[in-house]
Design an enzyme around this catalytic site. Sequence first.
Site, PDB file in Angstrom:
ATOM      1  N   ASN A 118      -1.091  18.573  14.147  1.00 46.17           N
ATOM      2  CA  ASN A 118      -1.325  20.010  14.380  1.00 46.17           C
ATOM      3  C   ASN A 118      -2.348  20.255  15.490  1.00 46.17           C
ATOM      4  OD1 ASN A 118      -3.720  19.282  13.199  1.00 46.17           O
ATOM      5  ND2 ASN A 118      -3.500  20.545  11.369  1.00 46.17           N
ATOM      6  N   HIS A 159      -5.332  18.777  15.741  1.00 47.46           N
ATOM      7  CA  HIS A 159      -6.753  18.660  15.384  1.00 47.46           C
ATOM      8  C   HIS A 159      -7.401  17.458  16.063  1.00 47.46           C
ATOM      9  CE1 HIS A 159      -5.786  16.226  11.487  1.00 47.46           C
ATOM     10  NE2 HIS A 159      -6.458  15.416  12.273  1.00 47.46           N
ATOM     11  N   GLU A 188      -9.812  21.503  12.432  1.00 48.69           N
ATOM     12  CA  GLU A 188      -8.466  21.989  12.152  1.00 48.69           C
ATOM     13  C   GLU A 188      -8.188  23.280  12.931  1.00 48.69           C
ATOM     14  OE1 GLU A 188      -6.416  20.158  10.658  1.00 48.69           O
ATOM     15  OE2 GLU A 188      -6.900  19.683   8.580  1.00 48.69           O
TER      16      GLU A 188
HETATM   17  C1  GLP Z   1      -7.451  11.996  10.928  1.00 56.28           C
HETATM   18  C2  GLP Z   1      -8.740  11.852  11.726  1.00 56.28           C
HETATM   19  C3  GLP Z   1      -8.533  12.130  13.196  1.00 56.28           C
HETATM   20  C4  GLP Z   1      -7.308  11.386  13.697  1.00 56.28           C
HETATM   21  C5  GLP Z   1      -6.092  11.862  12.947  1.00 56.28           C
HETATM   22  C6  GLP Z   1      -4.801  11.220  13.413  1.00 56.28           C
HETATM   23  O1  GLP Z   1      -7.206  13.276  10.504  1.00 56.28           O
HETATM   24  N1  GLP Z   1      -9.771  12.719  11.242  1.00 56.28           N
HETATM   25  O2  GLP Z   1      -9.705  11.747  13.923  1.00 56.28           O
HETATM   26  O3  GLP Z   1      -7.153  11.598  15.066  1.00 56.28           O
HETATM   27  O4  GLP Z   1      -6.293  11.535  11.576  1.00 56.28           O
HETATM   28  O5  GLP Z   1      -4.652   9.985  12.801  1.00 56.28           O
HETATM   29  P1  GLP Z   1      -3.582   8.894  13.186  1.00 56.28           P
HETATM   30  O6  GLP Z   1      -4.148   8.210  14.392  1.00 56.28           O
HETATM   31  O7  GLP Z   1      -3.511   7.988  12.010  1.00 56.28           O
HETATM   32  O8  GLP Z   1      -2.315   9.583  13.477  1.00 56.28           O
END
Ligand code: GLP
Length: 259
Positions: A136, A138, A143
């Site tokens: 999304n 973030h 968020e």
């Molecule tokens: C979590 C972390 C983020 C990260 C996101 C995506 O929500 N707080 O910092 O970027 O996950 O994670 P992934 O790399 O596993 O897709």
Amino acid sequence: MKIYAAKDYNDLSRKAANIISAQILLKPNAVLGLATGSTPVGAYKQLIKWHEQGDLDFSRILSVNLDEYKGLSGEHDQSYRYFMNHNLFDHVNIHKENTNVPGGLSEDPEAECRRYDQVIKDLGGIDLQLLGIGGNGHIGFNEPCEVFEKGTHVVTLTEETRQSNARFFQSIDEVPTHALTMGIGSIMGAKKILLLASGAGKAQAVYDSCFGPVTPHVPASVLQLHSDVVVIADQDALALVKEKAGLFVESWEGMIYDN
Ligand code: GLP
């Protein structure tokens, strides 16, 4: 913003590790802003390898992590402190006392947020901030919302974020509902930012963040306003950029955008 197209996840990880290692070589006492999630794991593995070969020294490196789940101790295997220890810190010669992760178990989370802002300030800011991106848009745990929050704050995680992070827990009920995250102001205060995106699930977020309007509804879109951002994305994460951004490039490998 510069965008680099990686061939695949391995290529993305090597490119990212090269940039992080260049930062360490250029400034051995650099402050690294570090990220969790599956995306940076490959880059961390590569950094560990170079350290083991004797090519990379973390002894003077300082670090601040983006975020931590509220309610999890550093010993919990899904806490971000645990993640960092297991995926990087335990395997390189960084001094643990020079690593910072927000305290998830603090009895006064607001005070912990103020403390964390002070930590970042006392370190003199962040030299290189590594970021993943949520589906999304973030960054950290900032968020989508109505405003860009400046400092470290407590957030209520969206259902979408909890669902997508549920894969690391036994069940969705175990995924914390809140987190402490560095604010957009602290992230934007970093001298250099490196954002990594891998997989089709990130395609919309990557397109919106790099080419859509700057809006807190897509938190990573604020990065368009930073003067030194490098985005490294693999082919799947670039799917919508290829389709909609109108970039005329010779090859979808290497630098594809620089403005
Ligand atoms: C979590 C972390 C983020 C990260 C996101 C995506 O929500 N707080 O910092 O970027 O996950 O994670 P992934 O790399 O596993 O897709």
